[in-house]
Design an enzyme around this catalytic site. Structure first.
Site, PDB file in Angstrom:
ATOM      1  N   SER A 146       0.817  -1.218   0.000  1.00 35.16           N
ATOM      2  CA  SER A 146       0.000   0.000   0.000  1.00 35.16           C
ATOM      3  C   SER A 146       0.847   1.264   0.000  1.00 35.16           C
ATOM      4  O   SER A 146       0.599   2.202  -0.777  1.00 35.16           O
ATOM      5  CB  SER A 146      -0.958  -0.005   1.198  1.00 35.16           C
TER       6      SER A 146
ATOM      7  N   ASP B  43      21.725   2.494   6.096  1.00 32.48           N
ATOM      8  CA  ASP B  43      21.662   1.734   7.343  1.00 32.48           C
ATOM      9  C   ASP B  43      21.035   2.617   8.409  1.00 32.48           C
ATOM     10  O   ASP B  43      21.682   3.494   8.995  1.00 32.48           O
ATOM     11  CB  ASP B  43      23.071   1.309   7.763  1.00 32.48           C
TER      12      ASP B  43
ATOM     13  N   LYS C  38      20.156   1.865  11.275  1.00 37.56           N
ATOM     14  CA  LYS C  38      20.562   1.516  12.636  1.00 37.56           C
ATOM     15  C   LYS C  38      21.916   2.130  12.988  1.00 37.56           C
ATOM     16  O   LYS C  38      22.425   1.916  14.091  1.00 37.56           O
ATOM     17  CB  LYS C  38      20.603  -0.002  12.800  1.00 37.56           C
TER      18      LYS C  38
ATOM     19  N   ASN D  23       5.057   3.199   6.322  1.00 37.32           N
ATOM     20  CA  ASN D  23       3.982   2.271   6.697  1.00 37.32           C
ATOM     21  C   ASN D  23       4.515   1.149   7.584  1.00 37.32           C
ATOM     22  O   ASN D  23       4.104  -0.004   7.484  1.00 37.32           O
ATOM     23  CB  ASN D  23       3.266   1.711   5.461  1.00 37.32           C
ATOM     24  N   PHE D  24       5.437   1.533   8.500  1.00 38.72           N
ATOM     25  CA  PHE D  24       5.887   0.598   9.524  1.00 38.72           C
ATOM     26  C   PHE D  24       4.805   0.430  10.587  1.00 38.72           C
ATOM     27  O   PHE D  24       3.836   1.202  10.646  1.00 38.72           O
ATOM     28  CB  PHE D  24       7.154   1.123  10.208  1.00 38.72           C
TER      29      PHE D  24
ATOM     30  N   ASP E 170      -5.273  -3.122   0.220  1.00 47.71           N
ATOM     31  CA  ASP E 170      -3.975  -2.471   0.039  1.00 47.71           C
ATOM     32  C   ASP E 170      -4.074  -1.351  -0.990  1.00 47.71           C
ATOM     33  O   ASP E 170      -3.572  -0.243  -0.780  1.00 47.71           O
ATOM     34  CB  ASP E 170      -2.933  -3.486  -0.416  1.00 47.71           C
TER      35      ASP E 170
END
Length: 400
Positions: free
Chosen positions: A17, A73, A75, A96-97, A169
């Protein structure tokens, strides 16, 4: 030229989505930059039907055009610092996490607005940013079950049926695009930069707006699905799919008197349109018998002669030979770098009779990392340092 020329969008989206929404914005001229993990976003590494064209996932073909890719990255402190400098140049950040994921990475709304107060933040979630279901996995077929779509598809005789595609979606993507464009328009008028939130649960409900509203307002029903071949519980008979000797035909809105003439059913001659509602089972059963005695060609001829709305049931291969699909240029074909054809759906809206052009094929992972960073003001030395540290990568690979 596009309606969104000059608008920069950072897309942290994955799956379907969110990437589809970002693609629509790219089709309209926005500079869409996909910010991907070093291993690539989900949709480039996984494919429905496990189908890849020259290593390009069909999901990436579906949602990847008119975008640039930078692989970072998230992180690493260097990666987050680089992304914040990109945010300073952007108009929209999309993600969209699951709720709270960007916060944990150091990219909360407050932190993004500290970098760019004019940034519009658009989040697409399964169930909303908070509430008892906020952390549940938001996947299309699960939402079909929760929102009633599966329960209202199929027949009372055979039980619920899942829709054989992913409509929620795609509808969530369209709602996200509408919300972002509305927010951009408001920002230009008032200077206010909004947070736009779309959730798949309400998208699933909105997709069924007519039937849910009828149900909630006391419409007469004996169950959530149709009986005796009816496609639903709320339309007059014979609204549904009927078998012929060699295929299937969908019959839409019709009058019993017209069916009496088309299918040699004299018992319908005195039926009123109200009888189409009140005597649904009787009508649909008789229509099933009448259609079963005819070839598809004969059924189409007879239904057409009396003006009954109908259509032959076809699979996706039927779209290849559909003259209206060809007229609308609803498919666009590009070649991969290896020369294989890849077929994609064209942008579905026309502007002054024209379909927006495809400016970029779905990009390789991090294909534009250097140019995106340079445009954001990074020096050659800074870019080289980010790549050397592994915080950013640039590749020609379609999969991570």
């Amino acid at each position: 030229m596009g309606a969104l020329d000059g608008i920069r969008v950072l897309s942290f989206n994955h799956f379907l989505s969110g990437p589809a929404a970002a693609q629509h914005l790219g089709d309209l001229g926005a500079d869409v930059i996909t910010v991907e993990p070093l291993t690539g976003a989900f949709q480039r590494n996984w494919a429905v039907a496990n189908r890849f064209v020259d290593d390009i996932s069909v999901n990436h073909i579906t949602t990847g055009r008119n975008k640039r890719s930078i692989a970072v990255d998230l992180k690493s402190s260097e990666g987050i610092a680089a992304v914040k400098r990109l945010i300073a140049t952007a108009d929209v950040v999309m993600e969209n996490f699951r709720p709270g994921t960007l916060d944990k990475l150091g990219l909360s709304e407050a932190e993004m607005r500290a970098v760019n107060p004019r940034i519009i933040i658009a989040a697409t979630t399964g169930y909303g940013a908070d509430g008892p279901y906020a952390k549940r996995p938001g996947q299309d077929v699960l939402l079909q079950a929760m929102a009633g779509l599966a329960a209202h598809t199929g027949s009372m005789e055979t039980g619920p049926v899942a829709v054989g595609s992913v409509p929620i979606d795609h509808h969530a993507a369209a709602l996200t695009v509408a919300g972002i464009i509305a927010a951009l328009f408001e920002r230009e008028r008032t200077g206010v930069a909004r947070r736009v939130e779309v959730n798949m649960l309400q998208a699933a409900m909105d997709l069924q707006g007519e039937s849910i509203t009828a149900w909630m307002n006391g419409a007469d029903r004996t169950g959530p699905r149709g009986r005796d071949g009816m496609a639903n519980w709320f339309s007059p008979a014979p609204y549904g799919i009927y078998a012929t000797t060699d295929g299937h035909v969908m019959i839409s809105m019709s009058k019993p008197v017209d069916l009496a003439q088309a299918l040699n059913l004299p018992e319908f001659a005195a039926f009123t349109e109200k009888d189409g509602f009140d005597r649904r089972g009787e009508v649909s059963r008789k229509v099933r018998e009448g259609m079963a005695a005819l070839s598809t060609e004969d059924a189409v001829a007879k239904l057409s002669a009396v003006g009954v709305w109908h259509e032959v049931v076809r699979d996706y291969d039927g779209l290849r030979d559909n003259p209206q699909v060809a007229h609308l240029q609803a498919f666009t074909e590009l070649n991969t770098e290896q020369g294989s054809p890849m077929v994609m759906l064209s942008h579905p809206v026309r502007y002054d009779g024209e379909t927006p052009a495809i400016r970029r094929a779905p990009p390789a992972l991090g294909a534009q990392s250097r140019e995106v960073l340079a445009e954001a003001g990074f020096s050659d030395a800074e870019i080289a340092a980010l790549i050397a540290s592994g915080a950013v990568v640039e590749t020609n690979k379609m999969r991570g």
